[in-house]
Design an enzyme around this catalytic site. Structure first.
Site, PDB file in Angstrom:
ATOM      1  N   SER A  83       0.833  -1.203   0.000  1.00 10.65           N
ATOM      2  CA  SER A  83       0.000   0.000   0.000  1.00 10.65           C
ATOM      3  C   SER A  83       0.863   1.245   0.000  1.00 10.65           C
ATOM      4  CB  SER A  83      -0.867  -0.019   1.259  1.00 10.65           C
ATOM      5  OG  SER A  83      -1.412   1.247   1.485  1.00 10.65           O
TER       6      SER A  83
ATOM      7  N   TYR B 137      -2.032  -1.071  10.734  1.00  9.89           N
ATOM      8  CA  TYR B 137      -2.295  -1.645   9.396  1.00  9.89           C
ATOM      9  C   TYR B 137      -1.131  -1.335   8.463  1.00  9.89           C
ATOM     10  CZ  TYR B 137      -3.872  -1.805   4.574  1.00  9.89           C
ATOM     11  OH  TYR B 137      -3.928  -2.043   3.218  1.00  9.89           O
TER      12      TYR B 137
ATOM     13  N   LYS C 164       1.977  -3.807   6.440  1.00 10.03           N
ATOM     14  CA  LYS C 164       2.414  -3.807   5.030  1.00 10.03           C
ATOM     15  C   LYS C 164       3.921  -3.598   4.953  1.00 10.03           C
ATOM     16  CE  LYS C 164      -1.578  -4.523   3.243  1.00 10.03           C
ATOM     17  NZ  LYS C 164      -1.864  -5.824   2.665  1.00 10.03           N
TER      18      LYS C 164
HETATM   19  P1  NAD Z   1     -10.965  -7.216   0.856  1.00 12.36           P
HETATM   20  O1  NAD Z   1     -11.199  -7.224   2.325  1.00 12.36           O
HETATM   21  O2  NAD Z   1     -12.124  -7.017  -0.046  1.00 12.36           O
HETATM   22  O3  NAD Z   1     -10.198  -8.547   0.425  1.00 12.36           O
HETATM   23  C1  NAD Z   1      -9.335  -9.245   1.281  1.00 12.36           C
HETATM   24  C2  NAD Z   1      -9.778 -10.693   1.291  1.00 12.36           C
HETATM   25  O4  NAD Z   1      -8.905 -11.447   2.127  1.00 12.36           O
HETATM   26  C3  NAD Z   1     -11.199 -10.870   1.826  1.00 12.36           C
HETATM   27  O5  NAD Z   1     -11.945 -11.634   0.891  1.00 12.36           O
HETATM   28  C4  NAD Z   1     -11.007 -11.623   3.138  1.00 12.36           C
HETATM   29  O6  NAD Z   1     -12.084 -12.496   3.407  1.00 12.36           O
HETATM   30  C5  NAD Z   1      -9.706 -12.357   2.885  1.00 12.36           C
HETATM   31  N1  NAD Z   1      -8.914 -12.674   4.093  1.00 12.36           N
HETATM   32  C6  NAD Z   1      -8.531 -11.830   5.093  1.00 12.36           C
HETATM   33  N2  NAD Z   1      -7.814 -12.488   5.999  1.00 12.36           N
HETATM   34  C7  NAD Z   1      -7.713 -13.775   5.577  1.00 12.36           C
HETATM   35  C8  NAD Z   1      -7.090 -14.929   6.097  1.00 12.36           C
HETATM   36  N3  NAD Z   1      -6.444 -14.907   7.267  1.00 12.36           N
HETATM   37  N4  NAD Z   1      -7.177 -16.082   5.400  1.00 12.36           N
HETATM   38  C9  NAD Z   1      -7.855 -16.126   4.233  1.00 12.36           C
HETATM   39  N5  NAD Z   1      -8.481 -15.067   3.694  1.00 12.36           N
HETATM   40  C10 NAD Z   1      -8.404 -13.894   4.370  1.00 12.36           C
HETATM   41  O7  NAD Z   1      -9.851  -6.105   0.579  1.00 12.36           O
HETATM   42  P2  NAD Z   1      -9.307  -5.514  -0.805  1.00 12.36           P
HETATM   43  O8  NAD Z   1      -9.671  -4.080  -0.860  1.00 12.36           O
HETATM   44  O9  NAD Z   1      -9.654  -6.407  -1.930  1.00 12.36           O
HETATM   45  O10 NAD Z   1      -7.738  -5.585  -0.515  1.00 12.36           O
HETATM   46  C11 NAD Z   1      -6.931  -6.666  -0.923  1.00 12.36           C
HETATM   47  C12 NAD Z   1      -5.519  -6.450  -0.420  1.00 12.36           C
HETATM   48  O11 NAD Z   1      -5.041  -5.208  -0.922  1.00 12.36           O
HETATM   49  C13 NAD Z   1      -5.417  -6.358   1.102  1.00 12.36           C
HETATM   50  O12 NAD Z   1      -4.227  -7.004   1.509  1.00 12.36           O
HETATM   51  C14 NAD Z   1      -5.331  -4.881   1.360  1.00 12.36           C
HETATM   52  O13 NAD Z   1      -4.641  -4.578   2.539  1.00 12.36           O
HETATM   53  C15 NAD Z   1      -4.550  -4.404   0.142  1.00 12.36           C
HETATM   54  N6  NAD Z   1      -4.807  -2.990  -0.171  1.00 12.36           N
HETATM   55  C16 NAD Z   1      -6.082  -2.537  -0.358  1.00 12.36           C
HETATM   56  C17 NAD Z   1      -6.324  -1.196  -0.615  1.00 12.36           C
HETATM   57  C18 NAD Z   1      -7.716  -0.673  -0.774  1.00 12.36           C
HETATM   58  O14 NAD Z   1      -7.909   0.554  -0.697  1.00 12.36           O
HETATM   59  N7  NAD Z   1      -8.729  -1.480  -1.029  1.00 12.36           N
HETATM   60  C19 NAD Z   1      -5.243  -0.308  -0.701  1.00 12.36           C
HETATM   61  C20 NAD Z   1      -3.942  -0.798  -0.522  1.00 12.36           C
HETATM   62  C21 NAD Z   1      -3.734  -2.153  -0.261  1.00 12.36           C
END
Ligand code: NAD
Ligand code: UDP
Length: 337
Positions: free
Chosen positions: A124, A148, A152
């Site tokens: 991120s 959080y 990362k």
């Molecule tokens: P999201 O919550 O929609 O997707 C994450 C998925 O991981 C979910 O489906 C959840 O059920 C699953 N999950 C969480 N912990 C788990 C575990 N221990 N075992 C198995 N599954 C697990 O989030 P997103 O927005 O799709 O983000 C995806 C990734 O990108 C994340 O790592 C997030 O930190 C990173 N990210 C997201 C953003 C954003 O703004 N959306 C920005 C930067 C980074």
């Protein structure tokens, strides 16, 4: 090529599964569904007309990981699984360190055991902390303002150490800016649990009448209109960036880090105005105090991904607003029936 997508049922994961299947990859999704629903994967299959394999389980469960890697010949992993709510991470830091950091360590141990050394990781822009934008990959990282963000940063450092210990690994760290929007079909999109923390899902829930009004956190920042600036990127552009990244991994890239952003900053007011223009709706909003920890301006220098991955973001803010509203209006309750 067979790709294991952890967190593949989530917002970015499901959009990436669409792109992977469209490019002819085989997809195995592993997700514990703590922040998503299996319905998203059924919709991925509907969009693409292709099948994927789904395992419901946790990256913290070593035996479960072992089974997934034993039953499938995995060529590479795209690792999305993680918790992502900044405020929650301040209240429950141990849960964040356990899920995100320990979860990644267990995933990498399983990969090592099964001889899979190719991974793309969802990092991120938050790892850049208070650096001045435009943010380039060369800047120092780690000055994060919440647990959080630190998960990362720590995971990036762990992956770097893995590479130093064994340079047969190929690792791409992707630093996302602010993904918004949805697939143009309106079949998949962002479906947050409870009241959204992020701007775009909040706006779309105000627009659908689920929430009464948007609070704009601060209009006294040192920015042209006083509201904060972010680098919003269409989730489909972001998903396509993962195809380029996994291809880079399969070329044998060593360890690389790329920003995925547009390089353009838009203020909260810009987004409110663009949403109203794209949808013809009027948003109820008011100015509220600043939100703790918010930085005035965050946007990327996306030139390295353009040069080395041959990737640039194509969609405009108007596209992002249109597609968000298309998803929200067709699915007022998200994936819930
Ligand atoms: P999201 O919550 O929609 O997707 C994450 C998925 O991981 C979910 O489906 C959840 O059920 C699953 N999950 C969480 N912990 C788990 C575990 N221990 N075992 C198995 N599954 C697990 O989030 P997103 O927005 O799709 O983000 C995806 C990734 O990108 C994340 O790592 C997030 O930190 C990173 N990210 C997201 C953003 C954003 O703004 N959306 C920005 C930067 C980074
Ligand atoms: N924001 C806002 N009202 C909200 C949610 C967010 O004014 O209900 C602002 C927030 O202060 C920030 C911007 O919108 O300036 C983007 O916030 P988001 O949480 O989506 O992303 P992040 O701040 O994590 O980059």
């Amino acid at each position: 090529m067979n790709i294991l997508v952890t967190g593949g049922a989530g917002y970015i994961g499901s959009h990436t599964c669409v792109e992977l299947l469209g490019e002819g990859f085989e997809v195995v999704v592993l997700d514990n569904l703590c922040n998503s629903s299996e319905e998203s994967l059924e919709r991925v299959e509907k969009i693409t007309g292709k099948k994927l394999k789904f395992y419901k389980g946790d990256i913290l469960d070593t035996e479960f990981l072992d089974r997934v890697f034993t039953e499938n010949k995995i060529d590479g992993v795209i690792h999305f699984a993680g918790l992502k709510a900044v405020g929650e991470s301040v209240k429950l830091p141990l849960m964040y360190y356990q899920n995100n950091v320990e979860g990644t360590v267990k995933l990498c141990l399983a990969m090592q055991k099964h001889g899979v050394k190719n991974i793309v990781f969802s990092s991120s822009a938050t790892v850049y902390g208070k650096n001045e934008p435009p943010l380039s990959e060369k800047l120092p990282t780690g000055d994060c303002s919440n647990p959080y963000g630190r998960t990362k940063y720590f995971i990036e450092e762990i992956l770097k150490d893995i590479y130093v210990s064994d340079n047969e690994w190929n690792i791409v760290l992707l630093r996302y800016f602010n993904p918004i929007g949805a697939h143009e079909s309106g079949l998949i999109g962002e479906d947050p649990n409870g009241i959204p923390n992020n701007l775009m899902p909040y706006i779309s829930q105000v627009a659908i009448g689920k929430l009464p009004k948007l609070n704009i956190f601060g209009n006294d920042y040192d920015t042209p209109d006083g509201t904060c600036i972010r680098d919003y990127i269409h989730v489909v552009d972001l998903a396509k960036g993962h195809i380029k990244a996994i291809e880079k991994v399969f070329e044998g890239c060593g360890i690389k880090t790329y920003n995925l952003g547009t390089g353009k900053g838009y203020s909260v007011m810009d987004i409110v105005n663009a949403f109203e223009e794209s949808t013809g709706l009027k948003l109820n909003y008011e100015f509220a105090p600043r939100r703790a920890g918010d930085l005035p301006s965050v946007y990327s220098d996306p030139s390295l991904a353009e040069k080395e991955l041959d990737w640039t973001a194509k969609y405009s803010i108007a596209d992002m607003c249109r597609d968000t509203w298309n998803w929200q209006s067709k699915n007022p309750k998200g994936y819930k029936k």
